[in-house]
Design a protein around this motif. Sequence first.
Motif, short mmCIF file in Angstrom:
data_model
loop_
_atom_site.label_atom_id
_atom_site.label_comp_id
_atom_site.label_asym_id
_atom_site.label_seq_id
_atom_site.Cartn_x
_atom_site.Cartn_y
_atom_site.Cartn_z
N ARG A 23 0.86 -1.18 0.00
CA ARG A 23 0.00 0.00 0.00
C ARG A 23 0.89 1.23 0.00
O ARG A 23 1.84 1.33 0.78
CB ARG A 23 -0.93 0.02 1.20
CG ARG A 23 -2.02 1.10 1.13
CD ARG A 23 -3.06 0.85 2.21
NE ARG A 23 -4.08 1.87 2.29
CZ ARG A 23 -5.23 1.85 1.61
NH1 ARG A 23 -5.48 0.88 0.77
NH2 ARG A 23 -6.14 2.80 1.78
N LEU A 25 1.05 5.69 -0.48
CA LEU A 25 0.39 7.00 -0.48
C LEU A 25 0.79 7.67 -1.78
O LEU A 25 1.97 7.96 -2.01
CB LEU A 25 0.85 7.83 0.72
CG LEU A 25 0.37 9.28 0.79
CD1 LEU A 25 -1.15 9.35 0.85
CD2 LEU A 25 0.99 9.99 1.99
N TYR A 109 -6.93 14.96 0.95
CA TYR A 109 -6.60 13.53 1.01
C TYR A 109 -7.91 12.76 0.91
O TYR A 109 -8.83 12.96 1.71
CB TYR A 109 -5.91 13.21 2.34
CG TYR A 109 -5.57 11.74 2.54
CD1 TYR A 109 -4.28 11.29 2.41
CD2 TYR A 109 -6.57 10.82 2.86
CE1 TYR A 109 -3.96 9.94 2.60
CE2 TYR A 109 -6.27 9.48 3.04
CZ TYR A 109 -4.97 9.05 2.92
OH TYR A 109 -4.67 7.73 3.09
N TYR A 111 -10.07 8.97 0.44
CA TYR A 111 -10.00 7.53 0.66
C TYR A 111 -11.34 6.90 0.29
O TYR A 111 -12.36 7.57 0.21
CB TYR A 111 -9.64 7.20 2.12
CG TYR A 111 -10.72 7.55 3.13
CD1 TYR A 111 -11.70 6.62 3.49
CD2 TYR A 111 -10.78 8.81 3.71
CE1 TYR A 111 -12.70 6.94 4.40
CE2 TYR A 111 -11.77 9.15 4.62
CZ TYR A 111 -12.73 8.20 4.96
OH TYR A 111 -13.72 8.52 5.85
N GLY A 118 -9.23 2.22 5.70
CA GLY A 118 -8.92 3.46 4.99
C GLY A 118 -9.20 4.71 5.80
O GLY A 118 -8.40 5.66 5.79
N LYS A 119 -10.32 4.74 6.51
CA LYS A 119 -10.68 5.92 7.29
C LYS A 119 -9.70 6.12 8.44
O LYS A 119 -9.22 7.25 8.67
CB LYS A 119 -12.09 5.75 7.84
CG LYS A 119 -12.58 6.94 8.66
CD LYS A 119 -14.01 6.73 9.15
CE LYS A 119 -14.50 7.91 9.97
NZ LYS A 119 -15.91 7.71 10.43
N GLU A 121 -6.67 4.93 8.68
CA GLU A 121 -5.35 5.22 8.11
C GLU A 121 -5.24 6.68 7.73
O GLU A 121 -4.23 7.34 8.01
CB GLU A 121 -5.13 4.33 6.88
CG GLU A 121 -3.79 4.54 6.19
CD GLU A 121 -3.68 3.65 4.98
OE1 GLU A 121 -2.92 2.67 5.03
OE2 GLU A 121 -4.37 3.92 3.97
N ALA A 122 -6.29 7.21 7.11
CA ALA A 122 -6.29 8.62 6.71
C ALA A 122 -6.16 9.52 7.94
O ALA A 122 -5.41 10.52 7.92
CB ALA A 122 -7.58 8.95 5.96
N GLY A 141 -13.89 11.04 2.67
CA GLY A 141 -14.14 9.71 2.14
C GLY A 141 -15.14 9.74 1.00
O GLY A 141 -16.05 10.58 0.97
N TRP A 144 -16.58 3.96 -3.26
CA TRP A 144 -15.42 3.41 -3.95
C TRP A 144 -15.35 3.78 -5.44
O TRP A 144 -14.31 4.19 -5.93
CB TRP A 144 -15.39 1.89 -3.81
CG TRP A 144 -14.22 1.26 -4.50
CD1 TRP A 144 -14.22 0.49 -5.60
CD2 TRP A 144 -12.84 1.39 -4.10
NE1 TRP A 144 -12.95 0.11 -5.94
CE2 TRP A 144 -12.08 0.65 -5.03
CE3 TRP A 144 -12.18 2.05 -3.07
CZ2 TRP A 144 -10.69 0.55 -4.95
CZ3 TRP A 144 -10.79 1.97 -2.98
CH2 TRP A 144 -10.05 1.22 -3.92
N TYR A 159 -3.84 10.21 -2.01
CA TYR A 159 -4.75 9.09 -1.79
C TYR A 159 -3.93 7.82 -1.61
O TYR A 159 -2.91 7.62 -2.27
CB TYR A 159 -5.72 8.90 -2.97
CG TYR A 159 -5.08 9.11 -4.32
CD1 TYR A 159 -4.65 8.02 -5.09
CD2 TYR A 159 -4.88 10.39 -4.83
CE1 TYR A 159 -4.04 8.22 -6.33
CE2 TYR A 159 -4.27 10.59 -6.06
CZ TYR A 159 -3.86 9.50 -6.80
OH TYR A 159 -3.24 9.71 -8.01
N VAL A 161 -3.73 3.71 -1.79
CA VAL A 161 -4.38 2.60 -2.49
C VAL A 161 -3.50 1.36 -2.34
O VAL A 161 -2.27 1.43 -2.42
CB VAL A 161 -4.57 2.90 -3.99
CG1 VAL A 161 -5.25 1.73 -4.69
CG2 VAL A 161 -5.38 4.18 -4.18
#
Length: 263
Positions: A23, A25, A109, A111, A118-119, A121-122, A141, A144, A159, A161
């Motif tokens: 993963r 950034l 940023y 996600y 994801g949330k 992590e952000a 957010g 998807w 972002y 991924v």
Amino acid sequence: MLSGLSASDPNQRVSEADSSETRNLYLNTRKNTPLHDVLVRRAMAWLINREQLAATVYDGTVDPLYSLIPTGIVGHTTSFFDDYPSQNTKKAKALLEEAGVSLPVHFTYGYGIGHGAGKEEAAELKKQLEASGLFKVDVKGYEWTDFQKRWATGKLDAYAVGWVADYPDPDTFGSPLVGTGSTMNTGYSNKIVDQLILSSQKFADRSRVDDDFRDLQADVADDVPLIPLWQRKEYVVSSEDVGGISYLTDGTGVFRLWALDWI
């Protein structure tokens, strides 16, 4: 949960291996974006604490990643650790002052909602960057499909991924992620990186591409179109009656079922 597995549990056997899932950034490098200046992106690289991210958001079920190519794949290096070995606000500030940008640097940023952590992590990355006082991060957010469209059209400044290799070769982490016109659509283009990718594709003997990918990763760490975050671990759990689980997987995604046997 994976974090609750214990190798000392007498009723189960736990085997752990590196996975080829990573993963990163990704940073929008296009002109007139907040992260266009390479000095700004290098400053960000000085502020990311992967160990903390792995420990708090992922409960230690992932390993910090310091390169484009993960551990276990030909050409793996620690290029980002070599260039940015630890959080250093002083060095980040010096880079931003050299860039002549207004502080704090403000960027968005994005996600994907409902995809893993994801949330969380952000929120952790926002916390790490803003703790320096050098960045202001607007986190949002998106559903998807909308999230994919936004990064594909350059509407997001940053972002994260995940990437799962289609096959265990460094090329699957090269052209799709940092080549001109890459899948992640950061706007990044470097002729030397493109040449190294093309050069590496000439050899069926993958041991001959090690130097090309080492050079490629050094260039990526210098240009910072992305910041590697983590590499997933693979776990295999069985009862104590099954043998050979340590040979079942090597992170390539292929399960060697023939390696298993009853004890």
